[in-house]
Write a protein that holds these residues in place. Structure first.
Motif, short mmCIF file in Angstrom:
data_model
loop_
_atom_site.label_atom_id
_atom_site.label_comp_id
_atom_site.label_asym_id
_atom_site.label_seq_id
_atom_site.Cartn_x
_atom_site.Cartn_y
_atom_site.Cartn_z
N ALA A 104 -10.59 -46.36 -10.46
CA ALA A 104 -10.10 -45.32 -9.55
C ALA A 104 -11.24 -44.81 -8.65
O ALA A 104 -11.04 -44.58 -7.45
N PHE A 105 -12.43 -44.64 -9.24
CA PHE A 105 -13.58 -44.20 -8.45
C PHE A 105 -13.95 -45.25 -7.40
O PHE A 105 -14.21 -44.91 -6.23
N ALA A 106 -13.95 -46.53 -7.80
CA ALA A 106 -14.26 -47.60 -6.84
C ALA A 106 -13.25 -47.62 -5.71
O ALA A 106 -13.62 -47.81 -4.53
N GLN B 230 -11.76 -46.54 -0.06
CA GLN B 230 -10.88 -45.91 0.91
C GLN B 230 -11.66 -45.06 1.90
O GLN B 230 -11.39 -45.08 3.10
N ALA B 231 -12.67 -44.31 1.41
CA ALA B 231 -13.48 -43.47 2.29
C ALA B 231 -14.29 -44.32 3.27
O ALA B 231 -14.35 -44.03 4.47
N VAL C 293 -25.61 -40.73 -3.56
CA VAL C 293 -25.63 -42.20 -3.55
C VAL C 293 -24.31 -42.76 -3.04
O VAL C 293 -24.29 -43.77 -2.32
N ALA C 294 -23.18 -42.11 -3.38
CA ALA C 294 -21.88 -42.58 -2.91
C ALA C 294 -21.70 -42.27 -1.42
O ALA C 294 -21.14 -43.08 -0.67
N VAL C 295 -22.19 -41.12 -0.97
CA VAL C 295 -22.09 -40.76 0.45
C VAL C 295 -22.88 -41.77 1.29
O VAL C 295 -22.41 -42.23 2.34
N SER D 166 -23.15 -46.14 5.19
CA SER D 166 -23.79 -47.40 5.58
C SER D 166 -22.78 -48.55 5.59
O SER D 166 -22.78 -49.40 6.49
N ARG D 167 -21.87 -48.58 4.59
CA ARG D 167 -20.87 -49.65 4.56
C ARG D 167 -19.86 -49.46 5.68
O ARG D 167 -19.46 -50.42 6.34
N GLY D 168 -19.44 -48.22 5.91
CA GLY D 168 -18.47 -47.97 6.97
C GLY D 168 -18.97 -48.40 8.33
O GLY D 168 -18.24 -49.02 9.11
#
Length: 444
Positions: free
Chosen positions: A277-279, A284-285, A342-344, A349-351
């Motif tokens: 769910a976290f992944a 999605q973000a 780290v998630a932000v 960067s991925r977006g």
């Protein structure tokens, strides 16, 4: 930035438009990329929860196996494209992966056929290879049917389709996994790839009758040459060397961020459902940011300023995002919408990597010879990419052993972003300033 004289637009407005005869092919390209990315993202969360469960220290083994698989498949693809036309090879790639999805169904439906660890390892490697090849072949096909001028106008729009598919995929998984289970999701993914094959066939027909490249010599003929040409080009051709280094730097940013988030997920969430769910939330973000960027900044910037400017903006913003991790007192503490630094950093960067850097990078291939498009580009986007994953993951383990922390890894990634900005700018200037006729005549 100096543009090639054949690619100049008479004004800023036409650079944004899809021209009348292009609409059918743009719609098919849109559907094609949507299906490819949706098919991947339907099964990606299963892979993600596996990597979080084992921890990032085990990623080098997964990446190493994936690298060996892509290294074996790259010359096979080059050999096929050397002997058969694109109308045969491109659909064949997708049919191969559809067959693999069907083969996995009984393994997931009946766990006693293969141990969970063995199945998880094989599936992780296969999904990683699947992702690289289906996306690489998509962009190769796009750069082969669209001209350089069209690529700059249309690739940001076409790339939106992939992001929409990437948004739809996790949503399908989150909605259906508790209802139908994992095994039927593989059939959903296979069905989406089947639609992509139909789009490929229809796009090939359009390109032969209406595409601007239809008058170029040998557009439907086998490319010829050796099955080793793609790997050889990475070392012998200066442009391909530069593209390989650019990809390795971009991969360094992505792999480090991925590993840091995998460690956070594994340490924070106790079960596979929570990790999955976290992944999906992170995906999605990141994908939402990608589609916003594609529809606004990239669509405006790429036709006007060229790929170099787009790559530079991506790299600079990624540096700023990584600085959040470097400067954060606790990079694992909630920061924005309950997500840690780290998630932000990974989301930003991925977006922007998929929203800006990828359309810009692939638009450069539209000006190189077909032999480079099909062989060298595939080698860079598959074998070189997974080599980078393996080398970076092993380096992270070595650096951890000497005490490098999360902030230190983020700082290294920021330096990689700076180098990527420099190399991307130089590559873009070099290709854009080369007349198309001279570029097409070049021998890699």
């Amino acid at each position: 930035m100096t543009q090639g004289h054949d690619d100049r637009e008479p004004s800023a407005v036409p650079a944004r438009r899809i021209r009348g005869g292009e609409w059918p092919a743009v719609a098919l390209s849109f559907a094609y990329f949507f299906c490819v990315l949706a098919a991947y993202y339907v099964i990606r969360p299963v892979r993600e929860q596996l990597s979080a469960a084992v921890g990032s220290t085990q990623l080098p083994w997964f990446y190493g196996a994936t690298f060996l698989a892509t290294l074996a498949l790259t010359p096979i693809f080059a050999g096929l494209i050397a002997r058969y036309s694109r109308r045969v090879v491109v659909p064949l790639v997708y049919l191969f992966f559809i067959a693999c999805l069907f083969a996995f169904v009984p393994l997931f439906a009946q766990p006693d056929l293969l141990s969970p660890r063995a199945l998880g390892t094989v599936f992780f490697v296969w999904v990683s290879v699947f992702n690289l090849f289906v996306v690489s072949v998509f962009w190769i096909f796009m750069s082969d049917i669209w001209t350089s001028e069209q690529a700059k106008r249309l690739f940001p729009i076409i790339a939106v389709a992939g992001t929409c598919g990437a948004l739809a995929g996790p949503t399908i998984t989150a909605t259906l996994v508790n209802i139908i289970g994992v095994a039927p999701l593989l059939l959903v993914s296979a069905s989406l790839l089947g639609v992509a094959v139909v789009c490929i066939v229809l796009l090939g027909r359009w390109a032969r009758t209406h595409g601007e490249r239809r008058f170029e010599t040998g557009q439907e003929a086998p490319i010829g040459g050796s099955m080793w040409d793609g790997l050889r080009q990475v070392f012998s051709d200066p442009f391909m060397r530069g593209m390989a280094i650019l990809l390795l730097l971009a991969d360094g940013i992505g792999t480090v961020n991925y590993a840091l988030v995998a460690d956070y997920s594994g340490a924070t969430f106790a079960d596979a459902v929570s990790r999955t769910a976290f992944a999906a939330k992170v995906d999605q973000a990141a994908n939402a940011l990608t589609v916003i960027t594609q529809l606004t900044l990239t669509r405006w910037l790429l036709p006007r300023k060229g790929p170099g400017a787009v790559i530079m903006v991506w790299a600079v913003v990624s540096m700023l995002a990584l600085s959040l991790v470097v400067l954060a007192t606790d990079p694992h503490a909630p920061m924005v919408f309950g997500l840690p630094a780290v998630a932000v950093a990974l989301i930003i960067s991925r977006g922007l990597a998929y929203g800006m850097a990828e359309p810009a990078r692939h638009s450069l291939y539209a000006r190189v010879p077909r032999n480079v498009r099909y062989k060298g580009q595939n080698a860079v986007d598959t074998a070189v990419w997974r080599f980078g994953d393996t080398a970076i993951a092993l380096s992270m383990n070595a650096l951890r052993a000497v005490g490098v922390t999360t902030a230190g890894f983020a700082g290294i990634s920021a330096m990689a972003a700076f180098a990527a900005a420099t190399i991307g700018w130089r590559l873009s200037r070099r290709v854009e300033e080369t007349p198309p006729a001279a570029t097409q005549a070049a021998t890699p």
